[in-house]
Structures are given as C-alpha cells and as structure tokens.
Design an enzyme around this catalytic site. Structure first.
Site, short mmCIF file in Angstrom:
data_model
loop_
_atom_site.label_atom_id
_atom_site.label_comp_id
_atom_site.label_asym_id
_atom_site.label_seq_id
_atom_site.Cartn_x
_atom_site.Cartn_y
_atom_site.Cartn_z
CD GLU A 111 -3.45 -1.43 -16.09
OE1 GLU A 111 -3.39 -0.52 -15.28
OE2 GLU A 111 -4.44 -1.64 -16.83
CE LYS A 113 2.48 -3.65 -7.68
NZ LYS A 113 3.00 -2.46 -7.06
CG ASP A 115 8.58 0.71 -7.54
OD1 ASP A 115 7.80 0.90 -6.59
OD2 ASP A 115 9.73 0.26 -7.40
CE1 TYR A 224 -10.40 0.75 -10.75
CE2 TYR A 224 -9.55 1.56 -8.66
CZ TYR A 224 -10.45 0.80 -9.37
OH TYR A 224 -11.39 0.07 -8.70
CE LYS A 310 6.19 -6.51 -5.54
NZ LYS A 310 6.36 -5.16 -5.01
CB CYS A 404 35.31 0.55 18.74
SG CYS A 404 35.36 1.85 17.50
CB CYS A 407 38.66 3.96 19.66
SG CYS A 407 37.04 3.48 20.31
CB CYS A 422 32.05 2.56 19.46
SG CYS A 422 33.43 3.30 20.34
CB CYS A 428 35.47 6.64 19.07
SG CYS A 428 35.30 5.54 17.67
S1 IVH Z 1 -4.64 -0.57 -9.93
C1 IVH Z 1 -7.86 -1.57 -6.71
N1 IVH Z 1 -2.76 -0.39 -11.69
O1 IVH Z 1 0.29 -0.77 -7.01
C2 IVH Z 1 -6.69 -1.52 -7.65
N2 IVH Z 1 -2.16 -0.14 -9.41
O2 IVH Z 1 -0.68 -2.71 -4.53
C3 IVH Z 1 -6.10 -0.19 -7.78
N3 IVH Z 1 0.21 0.40 -9.05
O3 IVH Z 1 -1.23 1.14 -4.57
C4 IVH Z 1 -4.72 -0.17 -8.25
N4 IVH Z 1 0.80 0.38 -11.16
O4 IVH Z 1 0.03 2.39 -6.30
C5 IVH Z 1 -3.05 -0.36 -10.39
N5 IVH Z 1 -1.18 -0.24 -13.40
C6 IVH Z 1 -1.48 -0.17 -12.10
C7 IVH Z 1 -0.52 0.09 -11.11
C8 IVH Z 1 -0.90 0.09 -9.77
C9 IVH Z 1 1.22 0.56 -9.91
C10 IVH Z 1 0.37 0.50 -7.58
C11 IVH Z 1 -0.66 1.33 -6.89
C12 IVH Z 1 -1.24 0.48 -5.79
C13 IVH Z 1 -0.31 -0.70 -5.76
C14 IVH Z 1 -1.11 -1.94 -5.56
#
Ligand code: IVH
Length: 666
Positions: A111, A113, A115, A224, A310, A404, A407, A422, A428
């Site tokens: 899935e 990740k 941000d 989750y 990542k 600087c 000045c 400075c 300045c």
């Molecule tokens: S699962 C025990 N799934 O990534 C595992 N985390 O370092 C629970 N995050 O703090 C996390 N997308 O904020 C999971 N699809 C995803 C995620 C995800 C982003 C973040 C989450 C967590 C960090 C993990």
C-alpha cells in the site's frame, strides 16, 4: 414529528450526505441544501440542549474554545516501521518473512506510505470516542475535537459487524490543492509558509482552535485496524470491511504473492503517485494474515511483519554559479546557493538553501561544481551532494564570509550555535528593517497599513531608522514619497496612532528581544508589570520566573544593558506606547492562586476555557495541560472524560467546580 425526532432524523441524513460527499465523492444534494439542513439542525440543537450529542454532524464545524491537549496513553503503542531505500533490503525482508513463517504460504499487502501525520481513532459502540496523535509512541495528545472537523473521518459508523471497541489508525493529510492555496493565502498575509503538506497537516491538527482546523480541509486515509474480535484474519479484508463502515481507505492497496509482483507495484507507483491528490513517500509492505503477523512479532522498535520502502527524493544535477549571504532580523547569516536553472518536480529551481557554514564545509563546495539538488516535499530545495569527478582543477572553494555583506562588520559565532551573526544591530540595514517589520507585524503592534515595501521605501529615504521613528512620522513627509497619496499617508498615520493602544505584553513581544516570543512576553509582562521593573530585573529574579530559563534571562539582561535600547524605550514611552499593564488588568490581579498548578477540564457555562485560563493566570496560578501528582486541583465543568476522572481519583486530586472556583478568586 416532534422537534426531538426531527433532530435525530436530520443527524442521520447529514451523516449520510457527508459520507456521499467525502467518501464516495458522489453527493446527492447541493451544497446549499446541505447547508440548510445543517442550519436547521443547529437551530434545533440550540433549542434542545438536553439532546446534545458529541457525535452530531454539527460538531464538525469546530469551535474557537481554547484547548490544552490532554495527554493520553495509547492502548497499543504506536510503533514506527523499519525504513529502506534499497530493493535488496526488500528482498531480504521477504526472505526473513518466509523463514520466519517456516515455509507457510503468505501474502504481502502493498500500500502507499502516506506522508502526513499519524492518528489513532478509538471507536466504541460505533461512535468515535477519542482521537490521539502519535506523540512519543506511548502517549499522545487528545485531539478529538479537532479530528471531528475532518469530514472523511466517520463520527458514527454505518452498517454492522464492527467490534464493540476497536482502534483505527491512519494518516491525516493536507491534500496538495489545499496546501497550495493555504500557502498562497499565507504569502499574501506575509505569514511564514508551511514547508510541506506534512508540516501543514500536523500544525493544523495541533491548532488550539478547532474552527481553524475545520477551515483547513484536512483528509484522512485509514490503514490499520487494531483490537480484539476483528472481522477477518486478513488485514486487507478488514480494511475492506472498514470501508463499508464508512472509513476512507486507499483504493490502490494490492495483495501480492511474489517478489516480482511487489517490485512491479513499487515501480508503477514510483511515478504514478504524482497523480494522487495527497503526498506519499513510499510503499508499505505488510504480511496480510494477522495470525502470521503475531507469529513474526516485533523488534523493540517496529513490527517484523512490515517494512516501508521509501522512494528516492527527486533529484536533479546542475551547476553552482555562486553563493550569496543573506542577513536576517537577528543578524543571522543564511548562505544561499545560486544555481544554473534546472527542472525539478515540475518547477524551475534557481536557488537552494545551504543552511549554515558547517553544511558548506561538509559538502566541500567549490564554485562551478555540479551539485545534486533534491526537493523531498519541501518548497525550498537543498543541495545534497557534489559530483566531485567533474570538478575543474582550478575551481575555488566556497569560503564562508567573515564580514557582514551589508555593513562590513566582522561576523561572530555564539557558543553552541551553527549560525554566524552580524553583531552590528544598530546600523546594519537588513537588521534595522527586519526589526521594524517584526514590530509592525500582525501579532506584534499590528500596524497593517505598513508593509515590508513601505518600510524599505521609508528607510531608503531616511524617514525611519528605528521603531520609535514610526511615531514621529508626518503625513506630509509620507506624501512626498513616490506612489504615496494623501489617503495612504493618512491611513498609515492612523495605523500607527492606533498601535498606541496595543497592550504591554504585545509591545514587549514587538521589541524583538532575542528568545522573547509571544508566550514569554506575556509571562514577563504579568510578573514585572511594567518595563521599568523588567529592565532592572536581575538574572536571579528572572530565572525564578516560571518557564524562564537562563538563555532567555541573559538575553533580557543583555537587551536592557544596551544604552541604545534604553533610549529607544524612552522615546516609545513618550510617544504613548503602552509600557505597563493597563489599570484594568492590574486591578484584577491577585496572588490567590500563587504556586498552584491547575488543570481545566470539561465544558463550562459562565466563561470559556480561554477566559478561565486568563483568570488563573491573573490570580497568579498556572494552567497546565496534564494531570499529575503536582496538580493542585482540577477546574472541572460538565462532561469531564472518564479516563481523566479515574486518574484524578487515583491521585486524590481535588475537583473544583465552576461556581466554587469563581468564589475562590472573588
Ligand atoms: S502501518 C505498526 N501503513 O508511516 C505499523 N503506516 O514509520 C503501523 N504510514 O507512523 C503503521 N502510510 O504514520 C502504515 N499505509 C501505511 C502508512 C503508514 C504512512 C506512516 C505512519 C507511521 C509511519 C511508519
């Protein structure tokens, strides 16, 4: 139908419309119709306080009550994931899982990740009861009221089959579109920009004002599910169920059966993710079966059944043309790299921040070097490396300046700090202009008829040299400036005039004493009451003030030991700027709560939380966020949370209700 019945009906309808709009993206009524149903519900609820429900759709509007977040322990700690940038380590992970499961078949759920900032949502009997930030993983901030304003988070679950009590975890995000427009607005208002959607989301979520959160249009993806009696042994299957209960889950998750499938998922989303409406920075791989997850278990920091791959931040290579040095309001020098323009993630990059001298030295930068620039979700790109092989043999090393650039004063470095400064704060130019800009800014003296361009113009023409000069400005002198009509001149004078009423604590902040931010300024104003007292305070008295450490104390003393600053304050005082707490504030001040730490909790009738906080401080007490053995008493309104009540009882802390509190300080 009675009004009570109508309330229930409206709530159901509005929950449904909210789901159609925010989860399914398929509204069946117009926005106006939605608003009018909402208004009807708000009116009816106001008439029937006995029908109050913390999960009513009206709670999504937010309120401007001030919150001190209470800290709450997570039922299950919020662990992080092991991270990798390398495909080889993904293979290692896969092999470790295979070994760990001793030859059993397994599926890996891949899935995105996301941000943003992670959140834990607790549901009981189908209702959202608590939302807590990650915090330190063990305990986080209770941000329930703020989270309720996020429309994609269900307040009441739909359908059936959900456990009586369970937790959903996920990520709160600010969509790119919202982020861009928020920053555009902030730019117009000259407010600092958010560096990336992640900071914007977490900053917003921690806002003290849930109406602000409501206005920022956050989104959330849940990834989750935790608890006993979950519907299925499959993580993926549980999320599918969660979707039926009204949660927003990602539609791009896939179950993979081989490493090849995993790598093709990764490869596809590395580029395709740019078309998603929210920021992502990798792929999360999870063993799908919960039973197998339990078998694999955890290391001290993270699960053995999951890993985050990542994406490499986008990178470009270009030539370093020169380095310039900028001087800020405090005299801090910021080096900036000027680059041969290059395309990176859809924009042309011309400049990159170099932060400080150590970074330049570590990179061993030479003029003309081919350098790598990365954006990684930040607005200002940074230089992350140099292609040494292509360096010309006669190129010159970038030297940090010693004087600087504005000045000519020799620069200094304070102990323990990375930046050079400075020290010529009196003469300045960028420091002078920076101080004036800070003085007039919204949270300081709020003279909004002036802006950085006018300050620059007035400075160039010798009309102002310091903040006290503002109060000596004459309308006809302003009129003689280019592009200045009578009307703008009058407007400017009026803005300055009005600032004479700004209360002392904000004046103190506006002076721009190093390390004296808004909160510290308030504290100092309340304790010392006027500038005279403060200017004579010794190091010892200062550090005995709550929350004032030695760094701040020394900075205050340094400020007042400077003859120029004392003269400046004299002139401001003569101009009528507030240099002491107003009579009104002073009269109300007592020491009835001196030395007490007081926690505010619940909902109040006579005053808002903000007002109670001010009252506590006015009477010499301290308002603290979380309950501990040091808490003197709890100022409790209605609906104090059960977990808090339990803690109070356990520690034997006194509970004081609103009326008794008001009597106490009478
Ligand atoms: S699962 C025990 N799934 O990534 C595992 N985390 O370092 C629970 N995050 O703090 C996390 N997308 O904020 C999971 N699809 C995803 C995620 C995800 C982003 C973040 C989450 C967590 C960090 C993990």
């Amino acid at each position: 139908m009675t009004e009570q019945e109508r309330i229930l009906q409206l709530r159901n309808e509005l929950h449904e419309h909210n789901y159609n709009y925010y989860i399914l993206n398929a509204p069946v009524i117009t926005d106006q119709e939605f608003d009018s149903l909402m208004r009807e519900l708000q009116d009816l609820e106001a008439k029937h306080p006995e029908m109050a429900d913390p999960n009513s759709p009206t709670m999504r509007v937010g309120s401007d009550l001030n919150k001190d977040f209470q800290q709450v322990y997570h039922k299950y700690p919020m662990l992080s994931l092991a991270n990798t940038y390398s495909e080889a380590e993904v293979t290692d992970f896969y092999e470790r899982v295979r070994k760990g499961l001793e030859g059993e078949d397994f599926e890996i759920c891949c899935e995105m990740k996301y941000d943003g900032t992670s959140i834990s949502l607790l549901y009981e009997n189908g209702r959202l009861v608590q939302a807590v930030t990650r915090g330190d993983g063990e305990k986080g901030d209770d941000v329930t009221d703020n989270v309720k304003t996020i429309h994609s988070i269900p307040l009441i679950l739909k359908g059936e089959g959900y456990p009586q009590s369970f937790e959903m975890r996920g990520e709160i995000l600010m969509p790119w579109e919202v982020f861009d427009s928020l920053n555009r607005e902030r730019e117009l208002r000259e407010e600092p920009l958010f560096a990336n959607p992640r900071n914007a989301a977490s900053g917003t979520l921690k806002s003290q004002n849930s109406a602000v959160v409501a206005s920022r249009k956050l989104d959330a993806y849940l990834y989750y599910m935790l608890g006993e009696n979950l519907p299925s042994d499959g993580h993926f299957e549980n999320l599918q169920m969660a979707e039926r209960w009204g949660f927003k889950i990602s539609h791009v998750a896939r179950k993979c059966h081989t490493l090849e499938e995993i790598f093709s998922f990764i490869k596809y989303w590395d580029t395709e993710r740019k078309n998603l409406p929210v920021a992502t920075d990798g792929i999360v791989l999870k063993v799908n079966s919960l039973r197998q997850q339990r078998n694999l278990g955890y290391t001290a920091k993270s699960p053995r059944w999951a890993i985050a791959y990542k994406f490499q931040a986008e990178r470009a290579i270009t030539r370093l043309d020169s380095v310039s040095f900028q001087v800020g309001r405090t005299g801090a020098i910021t080096p900036v790299a000027n680059l041969e323009p290059v395309q990176l993630s859809g924009t042309v990059v011309r400049r990159a921040s170099l932060h400080n001298a150590d970074i330049i030295a570590n990179l061993d930068l030479h003029i003309g070097d081919m350098v790598y620039v990365e954006k990684g979700g930040e607005i200002i790109p940074k230089i992350t490396g140099v292609d040494i092989a292509s360096r010309q043999s006669d190129s010159t090393k970038v030297q940090f300046i010693t004087t600087c650039p504005e000045c000519g004063t020799p620069l200094i470095r304070y102990e323990g700090e990375a930046a050079y400064y400075c020290p010529n704060d009196i003469a300045c130019p960028p420091q002078i202009k920076g101080r004036i800009e800070h003085f007039i800014s919204r949270r300081a003296m709020n003279i909004d008829s002036l802006g950085p361009e006018t300050v620059d113009q007035f400075y160039q023409h010798g009309l102002i040299r310091d903040i006290a000069d503002l109060y000596e400005l004459q309308a006809d002198a302003i009129c003689r400036m280019e592009r200045m009509g009578k009307k703008s001149a009058d407007n400017i004078i009026k803005g300055i005039e009005d600032s004479r009423n700004v209360p002392f604590e904000r004046v103190l902040f506006a002076l721009g004493i190093r390390f004296v931010g808004e909160t510290v300024a308030k504290k100092l104003a309340r304790v010392f009451k006027n500038i005279e007292e403060l200017s004579h305070a010794t190091l010892d008295t200062l550090i005995h003030v709550d929350e004032i450490g030695e760094k701040i104390a020394r900075s205050v003393i340094l400020y007042f030991s400077n003859e120029n600053n004392r003269l400046l304050i004299e002139r401001l005082k003569r101009a009528g700027v507030q240099m002491s707490l107003s009579e009104q504030t002073l009269q109300g001040q007592t020491e009835k709560l001196k030395g007490m730490s007081i926690v505010i909790s619940g909902v109040f009738i006579h005053h808002s939380r903000d007002e109670y906080k001010a009252l506590i401080e006015q009477h010499g007490g301290k308002n603290v966020g979380s309950i501990s053995s040091k808490t003197s008493f709890i100022l409790a309104g209605d609906n104090m949370g059960p977990s808090k009540l339990e803690k109070v009882k356990k520690l034997g802390i006194k509970i004081v209700n609103e009326d008794d509190f008001l009597k106490l300080i009478e």
